[in-house]
Design an enzyme around this catalytic site. Structure first.
Site, PDB file in Angstrom:
ATOM      1  N   ASN A  37     -10.095  -0.240  -0.626  1.00 49.49           N
ATOM      2  CA  ASN A  37      -8.635  -0.156  -0.650  1.00 49.49           C
ATOM      3  C   ASN A  37      -8.135  -0.699  -1.991  1.00 49.49           C
ATOM      4  OD1 ASN A  37      -5.895  -0.421  -0.306  1.00 49.49           O
ATOM      5  ND2 ASN A  37      -6.015  -1.450   1.684  1.00 49.49           N
ATOM      6  N   CYS A  88       0.807  -1.224   0.000  1.00 58.17           N
ATOM      7  CA  CYS A  88       0.000   0.000   0.000  1.00 58.17           C
ATOM      8  C   CYS A  88       0.843   1.279   0.000  1.00 58.17           C
ATOM      9  CB  CYS A  88      -0.962  -0.017   1.180  1.00 58.17           C
ATOM     10  SG  CYS A  88      -2.147  -1.364   1.036  1.00 58.17           S
ATOM     11  N   HIS A 140      -3.413   7.036   2.351  1.00 55.09           N
ATOM     12  CA  HIS A 140      -3.818   5.748   1.804  1.00 55.09           C
ATOM     13  C   HIS A 140      -5.165   5.378   2.405  1.00 55.09           C
ATOM     14  CE1 HIS A 140      -3.913   1.647   0.600  1.00 55.09           C
ATOM     15  NE2 HIS A 140      -3.775   1.184   1.834  1.00 55.09           N
TER      16      HIS A 140
HETATM   17  O1  UT7 Z   1      -3.855  -1.359   3.363  1.00 52.40           O
HETATM   18  C1  UT7 Z   1      -3.140  -2.426   3.904  1.00 52.40           C
HETATM   19  C2  UT7 Z   1      -3.163  -2.368   5.327  1.00 52.40           C
HETATM   20  N1  UT7 Z   1      -4.377  -2.925   5.856  1.00 52.40           N
HETATM   21  C3  UT7 Z   1      -5.039  -2.295   6.779  1.00 52.40           C
HETATM   22  O2  UT7 Z   1      -4.675  -1.202   7.132  1.00 52.40           O
HETATM   23  C4  UT7 Z   1      -6.216  -2.995   7.433  1.00 52.40           C
HETATM   24  C5  UT7 Z   1      -6.122  -2.891   8.914  1.00 52.40           C
HETATM   25  N2  UT7 Z   1      -7.171  -3.575   9.627  1.00 52.40           N
HETATM   26  C6  UT7 Z   1      -8.486  -3.244   9.560  1.00 52.40           C
HETATM   27  O3  UT7 Z   1      -8.874  -2.392   8.789  1.00 52.40           O
HETATM   28  C7  UT7 Z   1      -9.434  -3.902  10.508  1.00 52.40           C
HETATM   29  O4  UT7 Z   1      -8.701  -4.677  11.439  1.00 52.40           O
HETATM   30  C8  UT7 Z   1     -10.496  -4.813   9.833  1.00 52.40           C
HETATM   31  C9  UT7 Z   1     -11.499  -3.943   9.093  1.00 52.40           C
HETATM   32  C10 UT7 Z   1      -9.827  -5.783   8.877  1.00 52.40           C
HETATM   33  C11 UT7 Z   1     -11.266  -5.586  10.888  1.00 52.40           C
HETATM   34  O5  UT7 Z   1     -11.857  -4.697  11.822  1.00 52.40           O
HETATM   35  P1  UT7 Z   1     -11.702  -4.962  13.384  1.00 52.40           P
HETATM   36  O6  UT7 Z   1     -12.450  -3.915  14.060  1.00 52.40           O
HETATM   37  O7  UT7 Z   1     -10.223  -5.062  13.658  1.00 52.40           O
HETATM   38  O8  UT7 Z   1     -12.443  -6.320  13.554  1.00 52.40           O
HETATM   39  P2  UT7 Z   1     -11.881  -7.688  14.129  1.00 52.40           P
HETATM   40  O9  UT7 Z   1     -10.979  -8.321  13.138  1.00 52.40           O
HETATM   41  O10 UT7 Z   1     -11.378  -7.461  15.515  1.00 52.40           O
HETATM   42  O11 UT7 Z   1     -13.219  -8.493  14.223  1.00 52.40           O
HETATM   43  C12 UT7 Z   1     -14.266  -8.134  15.110  1.00 52.40           C
HETATM   44  C13 UT7 Z   1     -15.396  -9.101  14.896  1.00 52.40           C
HETATM   45  C14 UT7 Z   1     -14.933 -10.557  14.888  1.00 52.40           C
HETATM   46  O12 UT7 Z   1     -15.963 -11.339  15.516  1.00 52.40           O
HETATM   47  P3  UT7 Z   1     -15.774 -11.863  17.009  1.00 52.40           P
HETATM   48  O13 UT7 Z   1     -14.536 -12.678  16.996  1.00 52.40           O
HETATM   49  O14 UT7 Z   1     -15.653 -10.626  17.843  1.00 52.40           O
HETATM   50  O15 UT7 Z   1     -17.021 -12.626  17.239  1.00 52.40           O
HETATM   51  C15 UT7 Z   1     -14.866 -10.899  13.429  1.00 52.40           C
HETATM   52  O16 UT7 Z   1     -15.063 -12.261  13.170  1.00 52.40           O
HETATM   53  O17 UT7 Z   1     -16.000  -8.877  13.618  1.00 52.40           O
HETATM   54  C16 UT7 Z   1     -16.033 -10.096  12.896  1.00 52.40           C
HETATM   55  N3  UT7 Z   1     -15.903  -9.795  11.472  1.00 52.40           N
HETATM   56  C17 UT7 Z   1     -16.940  -9.472  10.705  1.00 52.40           C
HETATM   57  N4  UT7 Z   1     -18.257  -9.337  10.966  1.00 52.40           N
HETATM   58  C18 UT7 Z   1     -19.064  -8.979   9.949  1.00 52.40           C
HETATM   59  C19 UT7 Z   1     -14.761  -9.763  10.729  1.00 52.40           C
HETATM   60  N5  UT7 Z   1     -15.070  -9.430   9.465  1.00 52.40           N
HETATM   61  C20 UT7 Z   1     -16.402  -9.233   9.424  1.00 52.40           C
HETATM   62  C21 UT7 Z   1     -17.300  -8.884   8.395  1.00 52.40           C
HETATM   63  N6  UT7 Z   1     -18.606  -8.762   8.706  1.00 52.40           N
HETATM   64  N7  UT7 Z   1     -16.901  -8.638   7.135  1.00 52.40           N
END
Ligand code: UT7
Length: 330
Positions: free
Chosen positions: A285, A113, A255
């Site tokens: 993204n 990125c 970004h």
């Molecule tokens: O550009 C390259 C660099 N990349 C980035 O900068 C991305 C950085 N990371 C992020 O943007 C975020 O971490 C994500 C958007 C990928 C995820 O958001 P989060 O707030 O960190 O969520 P999480 O991974 O902690 O997940 C929270 C909950 C989980 O459920 P439990 O374990 O709490 O029951 C996930 O399974 O949300 C669940 N979850 C979803 N729920 C609905 C994960 N993906 C989804 C989804 N829809 N698409």
């Protein structure tokens, strides 16, 4: 040494849209979760016959047309991408041929990125060295080809798109162009965001395909924390060492990975939302495409004008961090 300015910008996004409601039919997710956790509403997705070089050529033609540059005038072409058409030949070679840029050399640049910010910096130094007068820097990624549309944690994040900028020397007496760049890589972050197979470590095999190892894998939480901290620290340090504060910045063009990363970093920098370009809602993204696509929108919205101080900032897989400051030239 001549100073360097950005003289043209062109972009391309494929017409087909993938909305949050489309994704609701593919994986266990919902529009509200995606919007609240990422800020994304829809992304553009390339049709199967379109590859990265095709989008790159469209964006490049648009940039060339903007100020009447003929492709034969280009001295170098840098294509920033993690989704090249092939491992080799480079996408830069394919673009050079399609454009008819007979006087250009060039190469692909991979920094995930952060690729476009790195590409702009390398291109700026080629022009500043006095050896190049016109350098084309393209950021193009067809992320949909390396995304696992059964993995809800990653498939909601990415889209396809491309943007291109032309770099040229600043004329005598002009006060614009490249000011400074701050970059950092940290390979200890490699396990948290990668595409495991397809390279020399894990060449393609039935096993790698069966295990879905040719797709993006991410530990979102780890990357999120790193991205917030580094986007802030990198911008802070770059501004400080050039004698600026957030108040001096006319527009920050970050970004577009997650609205919460952008908001957290810009808030800590003291740059208010009206001076931060966000278009993640419409594109997701696009990896190497985000910075030029966001710059295009800043211009279209009248938020980036001649003489403005612009701050580009990116954090990505690697980890890679890249931040640069420019005084806008047109
Ligand atoms: O550009 C390259 C660099 N990349 C980035 O900068 C991305 C950085 N990371 C992020 O943007 C975020 O971490 C994500 C958007 C990928 C995820 O958001 P989060 O707030 O960190 O969520 P999480 O991974 O902690 O997940 C929270 C909950 C989980 O459920 P439990 O374990 O709490 O029951 C996930 O399974 O949300 C669940 N979850 C979803 N729920 C609905 C994960 N993906 C989804 C989804 N829809 N698409």
């Amino acid at each position: 040494m001549p100073k360097v300015k950005i003289t043209a910008l062109g972009c391309y996004t494929p017409p087909r849209l993938l909305t949050n409601s489309d994704l609701e039919k593919m994986v266990a997710t919902n529009d509200q979760w995606i919007l609240e956790r990422t800020g994304i509403h829809e992304r553009h997705i390339a049709d199967p016959e379109m590859a990265t070089s095709d989008m790159a050529v469209e964006a490049a033609r648009c940039a060339l047309a903007q100020n009447g540059v003929d492709a034969s005038e280009l001295n170098a072409i840098l294509v920033c991408t993690v989704t090249p058409d092939h491992m080799f030949p480079s996408t830069a070679c394919l673009v050079q041929d399609r454009l008819g840029a007979r006087g250009a050399w060039g190469f692909d640049l991979i920094a995930a990125c952060s690729s476009f910010v790195y590409g702009l910096t390398v291109g700026a130094h080629l022009v500043a060295a006095g050896t190049h007068r016109k350098v084309l820097v393209i950021g193009a990624d067809t992320m949909s080809r390396i995304i696992d549309y059964t993995d809800r944690a990653t498939c909601i994040l990415f889209g396809d798109g491309a943007g291109a900028m032309i770099l040229e020397p600043v004329a005598d007496g002009e006060d614009c162009g490249f000011i400074d760049f701050l970059g950092e890589i940290d390979g200890s972050g490699a396990p948290f965001l990668n595409m495991p197979a397809g390279g020399s470590r894990l060449p393609p095999s039935h096993e790698t395909v069966d295990k879905r190892l040719h797709y993006v894998k991410q530990d979102g939480g780890q990357v999120f924390k790193y991205a917030v901290r580094k986007m802030y620290e990198s911008c802070r340090d770059l501004l400080q060492r050039n004698g600026f504060t957030g108040d001096d910045v006319a527009i920050m063009i970050p970004h577009q990975a997650n609205i919460r990363i952008i908001n957290a970093a810009s808030d800590r920098l003291g740059i208010p939302p009206e001076k931060v370009l966000v278009n993640i809602d419409r594109y997701g993204n696009t990896t190497s495409g985000t910075i030029p696509l966001a710059t295009r929108d800043a211009i279209l919205q009248g938020r980036l004008k001649k003489g403005d101080l612009v701050l580009f900032a990116a954090v990505g897989a690697g980890y890679t961090v890249g931040t640069s400051l420019w005084r806008w030239a047109y």
